[in-house]
Motif scaffolding. Structure first.
Motif, PDB file in Angstrom:
ATOM      1  N   GLY A  70      -6.115  -1.370   5.431  1.00  0.00           N
ATOM      2  CA  GLY A  70      -5.216  -0.350   5.946  1.00  0.00           C
ATOM      3  C   GLY A  70      -3.928  -0.882   6.531  1.00  0.00           C
ATOM      4  O   GLY A  70      -3.300  -1.805   6.007  1.00  0.00           O
ATOM      5  N   ILE A  71      -3.524  -0.294   7.657  1.00  0.00           N
ATOM      6  CA  ILE A  71      -2.268  -0.665   8.309  1.00  0.00           C
ATOM      7  C   ILE A  71      -2.281  -2.128   8.727  1.00  0.00           C
ATOM      8  O   ILE A  71      -1.283  -2.838   8.582  1.00  0.00           O
ATOM      9  CB  ILE A  71      -2.014   0.254   9.519  1.00  0.00           C
ATOM     10  CG1 ILE A  71      -1.735   1.683   9.056  1.00  0.00           C
ATOM     11  CG2 ILE A  71      -0.848  -0.266  10.356  1.00  0.00           C
ATOM     12  CD1 ILE A  71      -1.597   2.688  10.189  1.00  0.00           C
ATOM     13  N   ARG A 130      -3.827  -4.643   7.356  1.00  0.00           N
ATOM     14  CA  ARG A 130      -3.668  -5.475   6.155  1.00  0.00           C
ATOM     15  C   ARG A 130      -2.204  -5.496   5.718  1.00  0.00           C
ATOM     16  O   ARG A 130      -1.635  -6.562   5.430  1.00  0.00           O
ATOM     17  CB  ARG A 130      -4.563  -4.918   5.050  1.00  0.00           C
ATOM     18  CG  ARG A 130      -4.531  -5.647   3.724  1.00  0.00           C
ATOM     19  CD  ARG A 130      -5.329  -6.933   3.744  1.00  0.00           C
ATOM     20  NE  ARG A 130      -5.537  -7.434   2.383  1.00  0.00           N
ATOM     21  CZ  ARG A 130      -6.641  -7.213   1.673  1.00  0.00           C
ATOM     22  NH1 ARG A 130      -7.660  -6.522   2.178  1.00  0.00           N
ATOM     23  NH2 ARG A 130      -6.751  -7.715   0.450  1.00  0.00           N
ATOM     24  N   THR A 187      -4.781   5.112   4.059  1.00  0.00           N
ATOM     25  CA  THR A 187      -5.582   3.905   4.273  1.00  0.00           C
ATOM     26  C   THR A 187      -7.025   4.153   3.820  1.00  0.00           C
ATOM     27  O   THR A 187      -7.429   5.300   3.612  1.00  0.00           O
ATOM     28  CB  THR A 187      -5.583   3.496   5.758  1.00  0.00           C
ATOM     29  OG1 THR A 187      -6.371   4.439   6.498  1.00  0.00           O
ATOM     30  CG2 THR A 187      -4.165   3.433   6.313  1.00  0.00           C
ATOM     31  N   GLN A 197      -9.578   4.272   5.486  1.00  0.00           N
ATOM     32  CA  GLN A 197     -10.442   4.869   6.512  1.00  0.00           C
ATOM     33  C   GLN A 197     -11.132   6.133   6.027  1.00  0.00           C
ATOM     34  O   GLN A 197     -12.246   6.434   6.444  1.00  0.00           O
ATOM     35  CB  GLN A 197      -9.638   5.169   7.775  1.00  0.00           C
ATOM     36  CG  GLN A 197      -8.595   6.267   7.633  1.00  0.00           C
ATOM     37  CD  GLN A 197      -8.261   6.932   8.962  1.00  0.00           C
ATOM     38  OE1 GLN A 197      -9.145   7.433   9.656  1.00  0.00           O
ATOM     39  NE2 GLN A 197      -6.994   6.944   9.303  1.00  0.00           N
ATOM     40  N   GLN A 215       2.540   5.783   2.919  1.00  0.00           N
ATOM     41  CA  GLN A 215       1.877   4.548   2.512  1.00  0.00           C
ATOM     42  C   GLN A 215       1.779   3.595   3.712  1.00  0.00           C
ATOM     43  O   GLN A 215       2.611   3.623   4.608  1.00  0.00           O
ATOM     44  CB  GLN A 215       2.641   3.864   1.377  1.00  0.00           C
ATOM     45  CG  GLN A 215       2.622   4.627   0.062  1.00  0.00           C
ATOM     46  CD  GLN A 215       1.249   4.583  -0.633  1.00  0.00           C
ATOM     47  OE1 GLN A 215       0.215   4.439   0.027  1.00  0.00           O
ATOM     48  NE2 GLN A 215       1.254   4.724  -1.950  1.00  0.00           N
ATOM     49  N   PRO A 216       0.760   2.722   3.724  1.00  0.00           N
ATOM     50  CA  PRO A 216       0.597   1.806   4.862  1.00  0.00           C
ATOM     51  C   PRO A 216       1.774   0.853   5.044  1.00  0.00           C
ATOM     52  O   PRO A 216       2.003   0.351   6.151  1.00  0.00           O
ATOM     53  CB  PRO A 216      -0.699   1.060   4.533  1.00  0.00           C
ATOM     54  CG  PRO A 216      -0.928   1.281   3.076  1.00  0.00           C
ATOM     55  CD  PRO A 216      -0.343   2.609   2.753  1.00  0.00           C
ATOM     56  N   ALA A 272      -5.303  -2.413   1.453  1.00  0.00           N
ATOM     57  CA  ALA A 272      -4.468  -1.668   2.396  1.00  0.00           C
ATOM     58  C   ALA A 272      -4.412  -0.177   2.071  1.00  0.00           C
ATOM     59  O   ALA A 272      -4.295   0.656   2.965  1.00  0.00           O
ATOM     60  CB  ALA A 272      -3.052  -2.249   2.422  1.00  0.00           C
ATOM     61  N   HIS A 273      -4.500   0.165   0.793  1.00  0.00           N
ATOM     62  CA  HIS A 273      -4.314   1.547   0.372  1.00  0.00           C
ATOM     63  C   HIS A 273      -5.628   2.303   0.259  1.00  0.00           C
ATOM     64  O   HIS A 273      -6.656   1.747  -0.130  1.00  0.00           O
ATOM     65  CB  HIS A 273      -3.606   1.599  -0.980  1.00  0.00           C
ATOM     66  CG  HIS A 273      -2.156   1.232  -0.914  1.00  0.00           C
ATOM     67  ND1 HIS A 273      -1.192   1.890  -1.620  1.00  0.00           N
ATOM     68  CD2 HIS A 273      -1.502   0.282  -0.201  1.00  0.00           C
ATOM     69  CE1 HIS A 273      -0.004   1.354  -1.375  1.00  0.00           C
ATOM     70  NE2 HIS A 273      -0.179   0.361  -0.515  1.00  0.00           N
ATOM     71  N   GLY A 274      -5.554   3.586   0.577  1.00  0.00           N
ATOM     72  CA  GLY A 274      -6.680   4.470   0.356  1.00  0.00           C
ATOM     73  C   GLY A 274      -6.611   5.086  -1.026  1.00  0.00           C
ATOM     74  O   GLY A 274      -5.996   4.528  -1.943  1.00  0.00           O
TER      75      GLY A 274
END
Length: 337
Positions: free
Chosen positions: A15-16, A18, A190, A192, A212-213, A292-294
């Motif tokens: 996520g953020i 990373r 993210t 999460q 985006q993160p 990092a991305h969901g």
């Protein structure tokens, strides 16, 4: 921007956190990565090296003060004195409050609030004697405005906000060279939403608009370079929400009661077997690196114009002044006809 600093990022495996680790590495910083999940940590370390930075992956649970302190000591022994500490790590439960177990609420608070307290305490113990350093707290629009289905997270983030304000006044009183600031984030794409403990009937999603993160990472990087500002609001949605909460909080209560349940869920049923990282890292079960991305890349914005405006106040003021000047000139011309 500065480069060559020693930076600690908690929650760096995804996520953020990373994305922030990569952003600091891209400017030549040495980055100590703290998180529980070793699969994500090792992948994050590779990201840092690929971006041009030096990486040190340290498995640690931020809810445990002794683990955080030991991680900081190792970071300084290997990388050198810590210049910047960025608190990002969190966990939560997507659920109505009445369905959250006390132990789950406690665990969320220990990670999402006390994790920031532990990181800050350790950082200050190292930075204050040197009269140098910056601590950046990752906040949220939900640190100032609670929403349904996220009572544990909102409560912890509200606590972080109060903690930050108290600490900032104490540092100002000291006259120290150590600085702290907080960055309030909008909804971010993210992982999460794929790994947070959830009791929702459908798959969780961030409330649109989604960013985006990397947007959040750039904001944290900027805040680390400009910690003199007490807080940053990122994303137009954050600004709109917090301003509305100041003016019509009761109306916002009713609006969120009506829309806040559906807007945080997709139309896809929740997978009852999805991983949950409340008690153990999500990548520990299957060795999967979440990155990092969901799963909302197709709906997430790669930039925030509001963040650009926050970073360029002189240009914004000049543009506003120019617009007012043109408006005044037009008014004078009409009057002189």
């Amino acid at each position: 921007m500065d480069g060559g600093r020693v930076v600690v990022v908690t929650g760096a495996s995804g996520g953020i956190g990373r994305a922030a680790a990569r952003a600091f590495a891209a400017q030549g910083d040495k980055v100590a990565l703290l998180a529980r999940g070793e699969t994500g940590l090792n992948a994050a370390a590779e990201d840092v090296r690929a971006a041009g930075g030096e990486a040190l992956a340290i498995p640690a649970d931020v809810a445990d003060y002794e683990q955080v302190r030991a991680a900081a000591e190792r970071a300084e022994a290997v990388l050198g004195p810590i210049d910047v500490w960025v608190n990002v790590a969190f966990s939560s439960v997507f659920s109505q409050f009445v369905d959250i177990e006390p132990a789950e609420f406690k665990r969320t608070t220990e990670v999402t609030y006390l994790g920031f307290v532990h990181g800050t305490k350790v950082a200050l113990d190292l930075m204050l004697p040197r009269d140098h350093g910056t601590i950046v707290q990752t906040g949220s629009a939900l640190a100032k405005r609670g929403i349904p289905l996220q009572s544990a997270y909102c409560g912890a983030k509200h606590a972080v906000q109060g903690f930050h304000e108290s600490l900032r006044t104490e540092l100002l009183h000291r006259g120290t060279g150590v600085r702290t600031t907080i960055v309030h984030m909008p909804a971010v794409n993210t992982p999460q939403f794929d790994w947070v403990e959830s009791r929702l009937p459908n798959h969780a999603q961030p409330v649109p608009p989604i960013y985006q993160p990397e947007v959040a990472a750039r904001a944290l990087l900027y805040a680390a370079d400009h910690p003199e500002r007490r807080e940053y609001w990122i994303g137009g949605s954050t600004v709109a929400t917090l301003l509305a909460n100041r003016v019509v909080p009761g109306l916002l209560d009713r609006y969120l009661a009506r829309t806040g349940f559906d807007s945080q869920q997709t139309d896809r049923p929740r997978d009852p077997h999805q991983p949950a990282n409340l008690w153990r890292p999500a990548d520990g079960k299957d060795g999967h690196d979440y990155g990092a991305h969901g799963s909302f890349d197709d709906r997430a914005h790669p930039r925030s114009y509001q963040m650009w405006a926050a970073q360029h106040p002189v240009a914004v003021a000049a543009a506003a002044g120019g617009a007012l000047g043109l408006a005044a000139l037009g008014l004078l011309r009409r009057r002189c006809r």
